[in-house]
Design a protein around this motif. Structure first.
Motif, short mmCIF file in Angstrom:
data_model
loop_
_atom_site.label_atom_id
_atom_site.label_comp_id
_atom_site.label_asym_id
_atom_site.label_seq_id
_atom_site.Cartn_x
_atom_site.Cartn_y
_atom_site.Cartn_z
N VAL A 85 16.27 5.64 -5.19
CA VAL A 85 16.32 4.28 -5.74
C VAL A 85 14.98 4.02 -6.39
CG1 VAL A 85 16.56 1.82 -5.24
CG2 VAL A 85 17.93 3.49 -3.98
N SER A 86 14.97 3.59 -7.65
CA SER A 86 13.73 3.51 -8.42
C SER A 86 12.79 2.42 -7.93
CB SER A 86 14.05 3.29 -9.90
OG SER A 86 14.67 2.03 -10.09
N ALA A 87 13.31 1.31 -7.43
CA ALA A 87 12.47 0.17 -7.07
C ALA A 87 13.03 -0.47 -5.81
CB ALA A 87 12.39 -0.83 -8.21
N LEU A 88 12.54 -0.02 -4.65
CA LEU A 88 13.10 -0.48 -3.38
C LEU A 88 12.87 -1.97 -3.16
CD1 LEU A 88 14.59 0.47 -0.88
CD2 LEU A 88 12.40 1.04 0.16
N GLU A 89 11.69 -2.46 -3.53
CA GLU A 89 11.39 -3.87 -3.34
C GLU A 89 12.32 -4.75 -4.17
OE1 GLU A 89 7.38 -6.61 -3.17
OE2 GLU A 89 7.61 -5.22 -4.85
N LYS A 90 12.61 -4.36 -5.41
CA LYS A 90 13.52 -5.13 -6.26
C LYS A 90 14.93 -5.13 -5.68
CE LYS A 90 11.05 -4.44 -10.64
NZ LYS A 90 11.15 -3.88 -12.01
N LEU A 91 15.36 -3.98 -5.14
CA LEU A 91 16.68 -3.93 -4.52
C LEU A 91 16.73 -4.85 -3.30
CD1 LEU A 91 19.49 -2.70 -4.35
CD2 LEU A 91 18.52 -0.83 -2.99
N GLY A 92 15.64 -4.88 -2.53
CA GLY A 92 15.59 -5.77 -1.38
C GLY A 92 15.73 -7.23 -1.80
N LYS A 93 15.05 -7.61 -2.87
CA LYS A 93 15.15 -8.99 -3.35
C LYS A 93 16.57 -9.30 -3.80
CE LYS A 93 10.31 -9.51 -4.79
NZ LYS A 93 9.38 -9.71 -5.93
N ALA A 94 17.22 -8.33 -4.46
CA ALA A 94 18.60 -8.55 -4.91
C ALA A 94 19.54 -8.73 -3.72
CB ALA A 94 19.06 -7.38 -5.78
N GLY A 96 18.51 -9.97 -0.81
CA GLY A 96 18.00 -11.02 0.05
C GLY A 96 17.20 -10.49 1.22
N ILE A 97 16.65 -9.28 1.09
CA ILE A 97 15.86 -8.66 2.17
C ILE A 97 14.40 -8.65 1.75
CG2 ILE A 97 15.50 -6.59 3.56
CD1 ILE A 97 18.41 -5.82 2.94
N ALA A 98 13.55 -9.30 2.51
CA ALA A 98 12.13 -9.39 2.18
C ALA A 98 11.34 -8.29 2.88
CB ALA A 98 11.59 -10.75 2.58
N GLY A 99 10.19 -7.95 2.29
CA GLY A 99 9.25 -7.06 2.95
C GLY A 99 9.47 -5.58 2.75
N LEU A 100 10.38 -5.17 1.85
CA LEU A 100 10.57 -3.74 1.62
C LEU A 100 9.43 -3.19 0.77
CD1 LEU A 100 14.41 -3.43 0.93
CD2 LEU A 100 13.17 -3.02 3.04
N PRO A 101 9.12 -1.91 0.91
CA PRO A 101 8.03 -1.31 0.12
C PRO A 101 8.32 -1.39 -1.38
CG PRO A 101 8.68 0.14 1.93
CD PRO A 101 9.69 -0.95 1.87
N PRO A 102 7.27 -1.45 -2.21
CA PRO A 102 7.47 -1.65 -3.64
C PRO A 102 7.80 -0.38 -4.41
CG PRO A 102 5.13 -1.63 -3.14
CD PRO A 102 5.84 -1.57 -1.82
N GLY A 103 7.64 0.79 -3.84
CA GLY A 103 7.77 2.03 -4.60
C GLY A 103 9.18 2.58 -4.65
N LYS A 104 9.27 3.79 -5.17
CA LYS A 104 10.54 4.51 -5.26
C LYS A 104 10.90 5.11 -3.91
CE LYS A 104 12.63 8.51 -7.62
NZ LYS A 104 12.41 9.58 -8.62
N LEU A 105 12.16 5.04 -3.56
CA LEU A 105 12.66 5.66 -2.33
C LEU A 105 13.44 6.92 -2.67
CD1 LEU A 105 13.47 5.66 0.74
CD2 LEU A 105 15.47 4.32 0.04
#
Length: 208
Positions: A85-94, A96-105
């Motif tokens: 997944v290219s952007a884990l933090e953006k996926l978390g925001k989509a 509704g999950i806060a606090g995920l790392p900002p990088g690629k998973l």
């Protein structure tokens, strides 16, 4: 479905390719009766090929500005998986999950159905330079699961930017059921500080 279409379906011999596009993912979620807070355009490309001893499934997806991919090699009850997944933090925001790392998973390893459980072998997750390796079994139907977890990284900031940029390491044998999580034993190191022992986390936050 307004604003959505599927096209490019073809079959040649032992392979099938398909493309799904939708202007609004929320419409697909409603159609599938899934209550997920996902909104925006999506495209999914899938390619399934029959092999001599199994099959290979390749998926590529783009949701909003998030890219994801998966390569699954299927044989009997075993799946060898490579996914990202290219952007884990953006996926978390989509989601509704806060606090995920900002990088690629990235995620790779072997998953096997073993009776009423799922066996994980060298399931490796990476975010930045942080790495976690999981082995063990995940039970179905609320039964107990047992996992061996080893994780480390040169900077805690790979996991959360607000954490200090110190090296870390974690090793734990974990047992999980519907009411209790047990880490016995666990060993952790954060910078120059060591932590070890047993940890029990019970329902309603009771533990020691």
């Amino acid at each position: 479905l307004p604003g959505a279409n599927s096209a490019g379906m073809s079959a040649t011999g032992s392979s099938v390719a398909a493309v799904l596009t939708a202007d609004e993912l929320a419409d697909l979620m409603k159609l599938a009766r899934l209550d997920l807070p996902l909104r925006g355009p999506i495209q999914v490309d899938a390619d399934l090929a029959q092999l001599e001893r199994g099959a290979n499934l390749q998926l590529k997806a783009r949701f909003a500005d998030i890219d994801a991919s998966a390569d699954a090699r299927l044989r009997q009850r075993t799946v060898d998986l490579d996914a990202s997944v290219s952007a884990l933090e953006k996926l978390g925001k989509a989601l509704g999950i806060a606090g995920l790392p900002p990088g690629k998973l990235t995620l790779n390893g072997t998953v096997t159905q073993d009776g009423g459980a799922i066996a994980l072998q060298e399931l490796t997750a990476k975010v930045g330079e942080a790495v976690a390796v999981i082995n063990g079994t995940v039970a179905s139907g609320g039964g107990p699961s047992a996992l061996d977890i080893e994780a480390d990284g040169p900077r805690l900031t790979d996991l959360q930017p607000s954490l200090p940029p110190i090296p870390w390491k974690l090793k734990a044998q974990t047992e999980v059921d519907a009411r209790l999580v047990v880490l016995k034993p666990f060993e952790a190191r954060f910078g120059d500080s060591d932590l070890s022992g047993d940890l029990r986390i019970a329902e309603h936050g009771k533990g020691k």
